[in-house]
Design a protein around this motif. Structure first.
Motif, PDB file in Angstrom:
ATOM      1  N   SER A   3      -5.014 -16.657  11.834  1.00 41.61           N
ATOM      2  CA  SER A   3      -4.537 -15.827  12.954  1.00 41.61           C
ATOM      3  C   SER A   3      -4.038 -16.674  14.121  1.00 41.61           C
ATOM      4  CB  SER A   3      -5.653 -14.878  13.434  1.00 41.61           C
ATOM      5  OG  SER A   3      -5.973 -13.934  12.434  1.00 41.61           O
ATOM      6  N   LEU A  63     -11.466 -10.139   9.035  1.00 40.02           N
ATOM      7  CA  LEU A  63     -10.561  -9.672  10.082  1.00 40.02           C
ATOM      8  C   LEU A  63      -9.781  -8.437   9.629  1.00 40.02           C
ATOM      9  CD1 LEU A  63      -9.181 -13.101  11.365  1.00 40.02           C
ATOM     10  CD2 LEU A  63     -10.763 -11.581  12.569  1.00 40.02           C
ATOM     11  N   ALA A  85     -13.271  -4.406  12.812  1.00 36.79           N
ATOM     12  CA  ALA A  85     -12.626  -4.389  14.129  1.00 36.79           C
ATOM     13  C   ALA A  85     -12.758  -5.732  14.847  1.00 36.79           C
ATOM     14  CB  ALA A  85     -13.244  -3.278  14.983  1.00 36.79           C
ATOM     15  N   ALA A  99     -11.997  -9.062  16.395  1.00 37.62           N
ATOM     16  CA  ALA A  99     -10.759  -9.675  16.881  1.00 37.62           C
ATOM     17  C   ALA A  99     -10.813 -11.178  16.649  1.00 37.62           C
ATOM     18  CB  ALA A  99     -10.576  -9.377  18.364  1.00 37.62           C
ATOM     19  N   ASP A 122     -10.134 -13.646  18.592  1.00 35.40           N
ATOM     20  CA  ASP A 122     -10.752 -14.415  19.679  1.00 35.40           C
ATOM     21  C   ASP A 122     -12.267 -14.305  19.656  1.00 35.40           C
ATOM     22  OD1 ASP A 122     -10.731 -11.750  20.425  1.00 35.40           O
ATOM     23  OD2 ASP A 122     -10.277 -12.149  22.528  1.00 35.40           O
ATOM     24  N   ARG A 123     -12.788 -13.186  19.150  1.00 29.46           N
ATOM     25  CA  ARG A 123     -14.249 -13.059  19.011  1.00 29.46           C
ATOM     26  C   ARG A 123     -14.737 -13.906  17.837  1.00 29.46           C
ATOM     27  NH1 ARG A 123     -18.654 -13.835  19.293  1.00 29.46           N
ATOM     28  NH2 ARG A 123     -20.422 -12.476  18.824  1.00 29.46           N
TER      29      ARG A 123
END
Length: 349
Positions: free
Chosen positions: A121, A248, A252, A254, A256-257
């Motif tokens: 990502s 991913l 849900a 993300a 960045d998490r």
């Protein structure tokens, strides 16, 4: 004897003097001794404050070896490596406070399992680290001591070349610690690191060594490259990357998490997702079933393709000169790494 107190009872025991007990915990003890290099570092106040922040503490729960920690004994953490780099900077540039701070912060952007998930990502640990420098809690911790995030960024930059991150193909302090620490974990070291250190210097922001020590370092670089292209690394890394992409896609979560998770949190997320749970258990407990072959097999749908992003071939200077000039036979060993395979097919038996 009736009026003599029982010395075994709490009332009769001699009370010890009140005071703190000894500790070697970084951020509590003012001195840290790196166990690999055996360098004792007296921590500066800013270093103590940084070691108490969550981004630094998090590195204690991220495996330096990434997913290969599943298949090898490279179980040490990204924080252990970070402290090793700090020790090297404190050895070579003890008064350079900014470079010491940069050493502590150079890896804060790493994803869980270090390099394993790099690029998924669009995640890049260098970019993530620079973002963290500009946010709480790191920016105020730096500014408290008169250091700007921009100054740390510059100390990690390409120009002027940094002993931590020079991109010239020469061996820097970051990679020096990685190669030697990995060599120790794998039993490949032929020199005591503390003895090796006495034969090293910094020239042109790069590590310089005598000929014999340079040969040892080149051996470690080559061994690390072969580890990265082996079943031990390719197999688990390929599977964990596939699991992260699936996680991913099916939750849900993300990107960045995901990037800020620790290794235990990542495994917990895999176990909590129906789309990743079974293969997550297989890669941890049935690793022997994994099959890895070099190259791609057109038309074979029984597994997944995997490509290494890069093979590190950084070279030390030899007596201050480029290795191509001063030790061409060692340069040839590094150049031979170009022939190692970088594409693989990974499947379960």
């Amino acid at each position: 004897m009736d009026d003599q107190k029982d010395q075994s009872s709490p009332q009769g025991s001699v009370a010890a003097a009140a005071g703190p007990v000894p500790t070697n915990v970084m951020g509590l003890s003012p001195v840290f001794t790196d166990p690999l290099w055996r360098i004792s570092v007296r921590l500066n106040p800013v270093e103590v404050d940084l070691l108490r922040t969550a981004p630094l503490r998090r590195l204690h729960f991220v495996a330096h070896g990434g997913a290969s920690a599943l298949s090898t004994l490279q179980s040490y953490s990204r924080l252990e490596h970070t402290l090793g780099v700090l020790a090297l900077v404190a050895h070579f540039r003890p008064e350079d406070e900014l470079l010491r701070v940069a050493a502590l912060l150079h890896d804060i952007g790493h994803l869980p399992l270090s390099h394993t998930l790099e690029g998924i990502s669009g995640l890049d640990h260098h970019a993530l680290g620079l973002q963290l420098l500009r946010t709480d809690p790191l920016r105020p911790a730096l500014e408290k001591h008169g250091i700007s995030a921009e100054a740390v960024t510059a100390a990690l930059g390409v120009q002027p070349p940094s002993p931590l991150t020079n991109r010239s193909g020469l061996l820097n302090l970051d990679h020096l610690d990685s190669y030697v620490r990995s060599g120790r974990a794998a039993g490949r070291l032929d020199t005591d690191p503390a003895v090796m250190l006495r034969r090293l210097d910094l020239k042109e922001a790069a590590v310089s060594a005598d000929r014999a020590t340079a040969a040892s370092l080149v051996g470690l670089v080559c061994a690390e490259a072969r580890l990265h292209t082996s079943w031990d690394n390719v197999g688990p890394v390929s599977v964990v990357r596939r699991l992260a992409c699936r996680l991913l896609d099916h939750t849900a979560l993300a990107p960045d998490r995901l990037a800020r998770m620790t290794d235990p949190q990542l495994w917990s997320a895999f176990d909590s997702c129906a789309a990743t749970r079974a293969e997550s258990a297989m890669i941890r407990y049935e690793l022997h079933r994994l099959r890895v072959t070099a190259g791609r097999a057109p038309g074979d749908s029984s597994g997944g393709d995997f490509s290494l992003r890069k093979i590190y071939r950084s070279a030390p200077l030899v007596e201050g000169q480029r290795i191509e000039v001063s030790a061409p036979e060692l340069a040839a060993e590094l150049d031979a790494l170009r022939s190692l395979p970088t594409t693989f097919r990974v499947r379960w038996s």
